[in-house]
Design a protein around this motif. Structure first.
Motif, mmCIF file in Angstrom:
data_model
loop_
_atom_site.group_PDB
_atom_site.id
_atom_site.type_symbol
_atom_site.label_atom_id
_atom_site.label_comp_id
_atom_site.label_asym_id
_atom_site.label_seq_id
_atom_site.Cartn_x
_atom_site.Cartn_y
_atom_site.Cartn_z
ATOM 1 N N GLN A 113 26.559 58.723 75.628
ATOM 2 C CA GLN A 113 26.748 59.816 74.684
ATOM 3 C C GLN A 113 28.238 60.069 74.458
ATOM 4 O O GLN A 113 29.045 59.994 75.378
ATOM 5 C CB GLN A 113 26.087 61.092 75.211
ATOM 6 N N PHE A 114 28.582 60.360 73.211
ATOM 7 C CA PHE A 114 29.976 60.661 72.885
ATOM 8 C C PHE A 114 30.406 61.927 73.614
ATOM 9 O O PHE A 114 29.648 62.900 73.698
ATOM 10 C CB PHE A 114 30.126 60.842 71.374
ATOM 11 N N ASP A 115 31.625 61.922 74.125
ATOM 12 C CA ASP A 115 32.111 63.044 74.936
ATOM 13 C C ASP A 115 32.745 64.105 74.034
ATOM 14 O O ASP A 115 33.954 64.117 73.799
ATOM 15 C CB ASP A 115 33.124 62.539 75.974
ATOM 16 N N TRP A 116 31.904 65.007 73.557
ATOM 17 C CA TRP A 116 32.407 66.061 72.675
ATOM 18 C C TRP A 116 33.290 67.054 73.417
ATOM 19 O O TRP A 116 34.106 67.752 72.789
ATOM 20 C CB TRP A 116 31.240 66.780 72.005
ATOM 21 N N SER A 146 36.759 68.139 71.856
ATOM 22 C CA SER A 146 37.087 69.542 71.610
ATOM 23 C C SER A 146 38.354 69.953 72.350
ATOM 24 O O SER A 146 39.190 70.693 71.820
ATOM 25 C CB SER A 146 35.912 70.428 72.042
ATOM 26 N N ARG A 147 38.492 69.462 73.583
ATOM 27 C CA ARG A 147 39.695 69.768 74.360
ATOM 28 C C ARG A 147 40.939 69.232 73.659
ATOM 29 O O ARG A 147 41.989 69.878 73.629
ATOM 30 C CB ARG A 147 39.553 69.147 75.748
ATOM 31 N N THR A 152 36.394 75.116 70.221
ATOM 32 C CA THR A 152 35.091 75.198 70.863
ATOM 33 C C THR A 152 34.350 73.906 70.630
ATOM 34 O O THR A 152 34.486 73.277 69.581
ATOM 35 C CB THR A 152 34.282 76.372 70.286
ATOM 36 N N ARG A 153 33.547 73.508 71.604
ATOM 37 C CA ARG A 153 32.846 72.231 71.532
ATOM 38 C C ARG A 153 32.079 72.079 70.228
ATOM 39 O O ARG A 153 31.379 72.977 69.786
ATOM 40 C CB ARG A 153 31.881 72.100 72.713
ATOM 41 N N VAL A 154 32.197 70.878 69.625
ATOM 42 C CA VAL A 154 31.448 70.538 68.421
ATOM 43 C C VAL A 154 30.020 70.227 68.819
ATOM 44 O O VAL A 154 29.769 69.514 69.783
ATOM 45 C CB VAL A 154 32.073 69.311 67.718
#
Length: 606
Positions: free
Chosen positions: A590-593, A597-598, A603-605
């Motif tokens: 899984q892509f590391d959102w 975001s960091r 805020t996390r997408v």
């Protein structure tokens, strides 16, 4: 702990606190005895450990507080469990605790659920399926009874109150499935609605015990043995069935391996040479014949299989990319091509194994050979995309290192000239490499295939950033773009069309226009495609070390415990941690959102 199986089955009838239910004489009593025996065994083991450490036994059954509900089946459960705990000694009388009561179903208590649904549908004027959904809502209140949410609040408040009042004591609580369901939802870290959906059904096959602790007025799960939700149980059973099938296909016996055949498939990557070198060295030391296949699955179809000698592997450990070649061979998906490959491979894998180095597509090919033809196969992760869940792939770290060197050079030029650079990184279907490069290089932005709206990202983030920062002295302007990321500016996506679009927009900004006695710095907007240079990166020490470690383990595990590794990908999870992942369980990472975001300070997408 909850009662086991009762005479009036809660699967088919509304039971609740108004119906004085009894344990089923056969299944219910037997299950209660099993719970008591397991609890007594656990307490005995803990007591032995405490005695060994010369500590007071805080789990002395003689000091326990026992609490039941008003329903007879919880008293019966207490009686069976206490008999196991006290072994004939007298037990204290249990206390009735309101927090342990089951749901109040009001007027429908004792009614068959099928009849209840039909009557509810008629009363609401809806289909039975709609009525069933309504009744599963946690706020649905039963006629003259209560809702599940009412029960949830009563249970959690009551247990908090009980824990606070009985501070320092151990309490055995005998209760119902609805109570444990409320407790599981409370202990689950997810929001209420998500946990409620997960535990909407509590099955008789689930376990019966939850261990809790109340400290400083706060209740938490000390250890849980609440069993699985229906969805989890089905998934577990499916996994066990598939995994048993995998092991059934293992024909290689311990200490019977005579030869190994290795190939590299898919896009090439740094570290392949180090892995192949180690396979040869370790295999030779263990008395094995070692063979390499040139150009992956294509080589199997063409019978390009060669015995390996020391001369073949000289200098191989530091070789960029694959020293025996690789290929993308789409025809290998065809059964007829696979059968041709098997004919060529079969003489080498009698008492032998095939080792496949590659990414997700290569592992699918390995799985087909194992499941369809019984080839004893093991996978090793190799891909600059690093897109296999649960492992670091060979080549990824070397590719990031090489990209970082190029990006640093471009950032220096950008800062000096005020230029805008769009750097295209490989990864048409995976943004992991682009993300690592962007994060490590502190790029201004990152455009990847995984983004839900690349066009909005271009207009809002990329152009918005440039609007704020163009003209800032000694400021670099560099964006990472994963190849073929789709956008409206060119059918091929990626940097194609993107550079011209951004340059055109910048040229229209008023601050970029010359004025009398003012000549603005005109930024050049350029594309740099790193592309296949990253595949040919020289392996850095980390990649070489991982490659050698994995290859060494593959050979030794094939010899000593083939059942644990055949039909698996040997994953490198972290430094020194190597474990097999069944090929049927290999999935894309899984892509590391969170990192994305960091990197953007947002805020996390989702």
């Amino acid at each position: 702990m909850r009662h086991g199986v009762s005479q009036v089955d809660s699967k088919t009838h509304r039971v609740g606190c108004r119906l004085p239910n009894q344990l089923d004489r056969e299944r219910g009593v037997a299950k209660a005895d099993a719970v008591g025996a397991a609890l007594a065994h656990m307490i005995g083991l803990v007591g032995q450990q405490l005695d060994f450490l010369h500590l007071a036994n805080y789990l002395d059954p003689q000091t326990f507080l026992h609490c039941i509900s008003r329903s007879p089946n919880t008293r019966q459960l207490y009686e069976r469990v206490s008999a196991a705990l006290f072994q004939g000694a007298s037990a204290a009388e249990p206390i009735a605790e309101p927090a342990l009561e089951s749901s109040d179903f009001g007027w429908v208590t004792g009614l068959e659920k099928s009849v209840e649904i039909e009557e509810a549908a008629q009363a609401f004027g809806v289909e039975t399926s709609t009525a069933k959904r309504l009744m599963k809502d946690p706020l649905y209140c039963y006629p003259n009874g209560n809702s599940f949410f009412d029960l949830y609040v009563d249970v959690i408040d009551g247990l908090h109150r009980l824990g606070t009042a009985q501070k320092g004591r151990v309490a055995c609580l005998y209760t119902h499935s609805s109570t444990l369901r409320a407790l599981m939802i409370y202990l689950d870290p997810r929001p209420f609605h998500e946990a409620f959906s997960e535990f909407s059904d509590y099955k008789e096959s689930q376990d019966n015990v939850v261990l809790l602790t109340v400290e400083q007025g706060r209740m938490s799960g000390y250890s849980t043995a609440v069993g699985l939700s229906e969805r989890e149980r089905v998934a577990r059973n499916t996994w066990m069935t598939v995994e048993a099938t995998r092991k059934d296909r293992v024909t290689l016996k311990p200490r019977s391996l005579k030869r190994i055949v290795a190939l590299v498939s898919g896009g090439d990557f740094a570290g392949a040479g180090a892995a192949l070198k180690e396979l040869h060295v370790t295999g030779q030391r263990m008395g094995l014949e070692v063979y390499f296949v040139r150009h992956g699955y294509l080589g199997l179809a063409n019978n390009w299989i060669e015995r390996v000698t020391d001369e073949h592997t000289r200098g191989m450990g530091s070789h960029p990319s694959s020293p025996i070649g690789s290929s993308r061979f789409e025809e290998f998906k065809q059964a007829t091509v696979q059968q041709i490959a098997i004919r060529h491979l079969e003489p080498y894998v009698r008492d032998g194994a095939l080792i496949v180095l590659g990414g997700d597509g290569s592992m699918r090919g390995a799985r087909a050979l194992y499941e369809e033809f019984g080839v004893q196969v093991v996978g090793m992760p190799g891909s600059i995309d690093n897109n296999l869940e649960g492992t670091i792939a060979l080549g990824f770290q070397s590719a990031v290192t090489l990209a970082d060197q190029s990006i640093d050079s471009l950032k220096a030029t950008s800062a000096a000239m005020g230029s805008v650079f769009f750097v295209e990184i490989m990864g048409a279907g995976s943004g992991h490499l682009a993300l690592a490069c962007a994060y490590q290089a502190r790029a201004e932005g990152l455009l990847v295939n995984e983004h839900p709206d690349p066009n909005a990202y271009i207009d809002e983030v990329i152009l918005g950033t440039l609007k704020r920062t163009l003209g800032v002295p000694n400021k670099s302007h560099l964006f990472i773009v994963a190849e073929r990321t789709p956008h409206r500016h060119h059918k091929d996506g990626g940097v194609h069309g993107l550079v011209d679009y951004v340059a055109g927009v910048i040229a229209q900004w008023p601050e970029r226009q010359p004025r009398p006695d003012h000549y603005p710095l005109t930024p050049a907007t350029k594309a740099t495609i790193l592309g296949h240079t990253l595949r040919g990166a020289r392996p850095i020490p980390e990649d070489k070390a991982i490659a050698q470690h994995l290859a060494h383990e593959v050979v030794h595990r094939l010899i000593d415990s083939p059942e644990d590794i055949v039909g698996c990908l040997l994953g490198y999870r972290e430094r020194g941690s190597i474990s097999p992942i069944p090929l049927h369980a290999v999935v894309p990472k899984q892509f590391d959102w969170d990192v994305f975001s960091r990197m953007h300070g947002i805020t996390r997408v989702s």
